[in-house]
Design an enzyme around this catalytic site. Structure first.
Site, PDB file in Angstrom:
ATOM      1  N   GLU A   1       2.076 -11.488 -33.999  1.00 35.96           N
ATOM      2  CA  GLU A   1       1.656 -10.474 -34.959  1.00 35.96           C
ATOM      3  C   GLU A   1       0.144 -10.267 -35.004  1.00 35.96           C
ATOM      4  O   GLU A   1      -0.306  -9.168 -35.309  1.00 35.96           O
ATOM      5  CB  GLU A   1       2.232 -10.724 -36.356  1.00 35.96           C
ATOM      6  CG  GLU A   1       1.739 -11.953 -37.049  1.00 35.96           C
ATOM      7  CD  GLU A   1       2.465 -12.194 -38.373  1.00 35.96           C
ATOM      8  OE1 GLU A   1       2.982 -11.252 -38.974  1.00 35.96           O
ATOM      9  OE2 GLU A   1       2.491 -13.359 -38.806  1.00 35.96           O
TER      10      GLU A   1
ATOM     11  N   LYS B   1       0.877  -5.864 -45.594  1.00 32.65           N
ATOM     12  CA  LYS B   1       0.996  -7.160 -46.259  1.00 32.65           C
ATOM     13  C   LYS B   1       2.273  -7.267 -47.068  1.00 32.65           C
ATOM     14  O   LYS B   1       2.945  -8.273 -47.063  1.00 32.65           O
ATOM     15  CB  LYS B   1      -0.229  -7.361 -47.168  1.00 32.65           C
ATOM     16  CG  LYS B   1      -0.228  -8.685 -47.937  1.00 32.65           C
ATOM     17  CD  LYS B   1      -0.290  -9.857 -46.985  1.00 32.65           C
ATOM     18  CE  LYS B   1      -0.145 -11.194 -47.642  1.00 32.65           C
ATOM     19  NZ  LYS B   1       0.253 -12.235 -46.664  1.00 32.65           N
TER      20      LYS B   1
HETATM   21  C1  F6R Z   1       4.312 -12.734 -41.417  1.00 30.78           C
HETATM   22  C2  F6R Z   1       4.452 -12.083 -42.698  1.00 30.78           C
HETATM   23  C3  F6R Z   1       5.731 -11.395 -43.001  1.00 30.78           C
HETATM   24  C4  F6R Z   1       6.169 -11.750 -44.427  1.00 30.78           C
HETATM   25  C5  F6R Z   1       7.408 -10.927 -44.809  1.00 30.78           C
HETATM   26  C6  F6R Z   1       7.921 -11.287 -46.191  1.00 30.78           C
HETATM   27  O1  F6R Z   1       3.077 -13.341 -41.290  1.00 30.78           O
HETATM   28  O2  F6R Z   1       3.561 -12.087 -43.494  1.00 30.78           O
HETATM   29  O3  F6R Z   1       6.705 -11.724 -42.077  1.00 30.78           O
HETATM   30  O4  F6R Z   1       6.450 -13.118 -44.478  1.00 30.78           O
HETATM   31  O5  F6R Z   1       7.096  -9.558 -44.780  1.00 30.78           O
HETATM   32  O6  F6R Z   1       6.957 -11.059 -47.161  1.00 30.78           O
HETATM   33  P1  F6R Z   1       7.062 -11.721 -48.587  1.00 30.78           P
HETATM   34  O7  F6R Z   1       6.942 -13.196 -48.423  1.00 30.78           O
HETATM   35  O8  F6R Z   1       5.952 -11.128 -49.384  1.00 30.78           O
HETATM   36  O9  F6R Z   1       8.425 -11.351 -49.122  1.00 30.78           O
END
Ligand code: F6R
Length: 613
Positions: free
Chosen positions: A493, A608
């Site tokens: 990524e 994010k």
């Molecule tokens: C990878 C990353 C994404 C998040 C995913 C879930 O580095 O950041 O794969 O882990 O989009 O996001 P959350 O944890 O905010 O539900």
């Protein structure tokens, strides 16, 4: 992902809105814009690209300088290309109402037909322009106030939204509403800041109210009113944001990602603080107190999440089955939500999410709750939707994670899972000596993480030696199989190197065909029950001239014989090893990306917080 900022107060709105947008840049976006209410007119500037472009345009536009009410947006395209026309704010075709919107209006095509029939015209491809025209239509068609028109429009909408709206006809008012997309109202002295993210508010005030789904707020010179979109008044409590601006800034590191990797020792300490009772050999999780008895009787755990959080869930599967003896299933939230899952009695659903706003995870949670599961959240952002919609949960206390690639949240998530597994394990079957051993080992994890971080420079050299290669493999077994997946995800990524993570023994069932001269293969091989098997896999790679990089346990000198590079992590019980082995892989990905000149904190195409499907 899209970001919203709105302001009403005594100060000049334009500069303030732009500063707010800059605070939201980390969320990922492709265009930006703002609207300031002038003397009976709305002044709009928008542009594809960075907030800096808007800042320049706004600086050169005198009409934007005076107003003290406005809205602004960073867009991450969903309907229509990321260009100037599709950027927000959008105005109705009369140019009297402006709107910024996060989320998706599912029935926008039907609404657009209705509006075309009424003679409205459209310039963009967005669902947002449909919504603002719908508000405009109702405003003209009998509604006395902006909020009444917004309410009437939102009642026609299927989908998700966080919106902020202003009108040239009521220039001293800002209306905001939410359903499925976060919205926070900062309550300052004679001023209000509306934003989709606390980062845009903190500079002004730490006093906030969180809107719930189907709620809206009307802020004006004379104060604030909150209500449902059906116009039922709602009383909201003013709460305090716990994070400081300093925490949100980079703290001297070149990138947020590196800062967040480097603070993981402290994150682990924070996550454990007050929760490890070494004297009475107990785990104390205040957020689970109410449901603890119920949890002990759990027949099955379903863990659901996306991306890195899903990898944390996979580690959880080992922890919950091994330490608590509870059958556990781990599901991609995006699949679970559409699968008509079977939820039997005494099933507990665990949603894991850093942001607490991920659309798929939220939908999976709602599906599980609909079918009767008790729901727990393992969430970082306090007050986020998932945190509020679960029956109980454990916060990570990892602080804001700004780098798009998740690092310290993963560590916090695995710590939370370990604590839950130990708490339940001890109440179900675990002996006191076993519990004592785990608690003591867990209390040593923060220092051990910090020892690994000291090797950042050595890891950089390994990353630089191999970062030109376009294909990498990451292999691990047992508890460290999810870490191999996470290592591969981190690398791809942010450095755009193609990487795959696999259970090490699967390699010979196909992927071994990929191995060629010099291909980097990272083994996550701390001392554990399957250690000997993994050294066999290492030999297979060496025989095919792959470059072997091993994450191994300190003191394992033997492994050097098989490897091109070894990165040592301190010894610990195997169930805790993911907390250590993941750290060198995060550093490897970071240094490889920097060496390749990539934008580490804002990788291409990534956002994010993924609040759309
Ligand atoms: C990878 C990353 C994404 C998040 C995913 C879930 O580095 O950041 O794969 O882990 O989009 O996001 P959350 O944890 O905010 O539900």
């Amino acid at each position: 992902m899209c970001g919203i900022v709105g302001y009403i107060g005594q100060k000049k709105a334009a500069g303030l809105l732009i500063e707010g947008l800059k605070r939201l840049e980390y969320r990922g976006y492709d265009s930006a814009g703002l609207c300031v209410c002038g003397e009976g007119t709305l002044h709009v500037q928008k542009s594809p690209g960075r907030v800096a472009a808007i800042e320049e345009m706004a600086g050169a536009d005198a009409s934007l300088q005076a107003g003290t009410v406005g809205i602004a947006h960073t867009r991450w395209a969903t309907h229509g290309a990321p260009n100037q026309v599709n950027a927000h704010p959008h105005c109705d075709d009369g140019g009297r109402i402006a709107l910024v919107h996060n989320g998706i209006i599912d029935n926008y095509a039907t609404l657009k037909q209705f509006l075309l029939g009424k003679g409205h015209t459209f310039t963009s491809e967005t669902d947002t322009e449909v919504l603002v025209n719908l508000i405009g239509e109702f405003y003209e068609d009998g509604c006395q106030t902006l909020e009444e028109a917004v309410q009437r429009a939102l009642r026609e909408v299927n989908g998700t939204y966080g919106i902020a709206v202003v009108s040239a006809d009521e220039p001293d008012k800002l209306v905001a509403a939410r359903k499925g997309s976060p919205l926070i109202i900062g309550v300052g002295d004679d001023e209000y800041v509306v934003a989709s993210d606390a980062a845009a508010i903190l500079e002004h005030t730490a006093n906030v109210i969180y809107l719930n789904d189907n709620e809206m707020v009307v802020v004006g010179r004379d104060g604030m009113r909150t209500m449902t979109i059906d116009n039922v008044p709602v009383t909201k409590e003013v709460q305090q944001i716990e994070w400081s601006l300093e925490e949100i800034a980079k703290g001297g590191y070149p990138h947020f990602m590196l800062k967040e990797i480097m603070e993981q020792g402290e994150v682990a300490r924070q996550s454990l603080r007050g929760r490890l009772d070494l004297r009475d050999k107990r785990v104390l999780l205040g957020g689970l107190r109410e449901v603890a008895r119920h949890l002990v009787r759990t027949r099955k755990l379903i863990v659901s999440a996306c991306g890195t959080a899903w990898h944390a869930g996979l580690v959880g599967e080992f922890l919950f089955e091994d330490l608590a003896h509870i059958p556990t299933e781990v599901e991609y939230a995006s699949e679970f939500r559409y699968r008509n899952p079977i939820i039997e009695e005494r099933t507990v659903f665990v949603a894991i999410s850093q942001s607490g706003e991920t659309a798929d995870t939220l939908a999976a949670l709602r599906e599980a709750e609909e079918k009767g599961a008790t729901a727990l959240g393992i969430v970082n952002v306090v007050g986020s939707t998932i945190a509020r919609e679960t029956d109980a949960g454990v916060y990570l206390h990892a602080g804001p994670e700004i780098g798009v690639a998740s690092t310290k949240a993963f560590t916090g998530q695995v710590i939370a899972e370990t604590l839950i597994a130990l708490m339940l394990g001890r109440r179900r079957f675990m002996s006191q000596p076993a519990m004592t051993g785990y608690l003591e080992a867990l209390s040593e994890i923060p220092d051990k993480i910090e020892r690994i971080l000291e090797q950042s420079d050595d890891i950089r050299q390994i990353a630089e030696a191999h970062c030109e290669r376009e294909n990498w493999l990451f292999l691990g077994r047992g508890y460290n199989y999810p870490i191999a997946l996470e290592g591969a995800l981190k690398l791809k990524e942010i450095s755009y190197i193609h990487a795959e993570g696999l259970p090490a023994a699967e390699m010979k069932h196909g992927p071994i065909a990929l191995i060629n001269d010099g291909m980097p293969v990272v083994f996550v091989a701390p001392r554990c029950g399957t250690y000997d098997k993994i050294t066999g896999n290492i030999e297979e790679i060496r025989a095919r001239k792959g470059k072997v990089i091993v994450v191994a346990t300190e003191g394992d000198e033997e492994i050097r014989r098989y490897s091109d590079h070894v990165i040592y992590v301190p010894d610990c019980p195997v169930p805790l090893s993911p907390l250590l082995t993941v750290v060198p892989l995060q550093l490897m990905a970071y240094h490889a990306a920097v060496a390749r000149g990539c934008n580490v904190d804002k990788p291409r195409n990534l956002a994010k917080s993924v609040t759309v499907e």
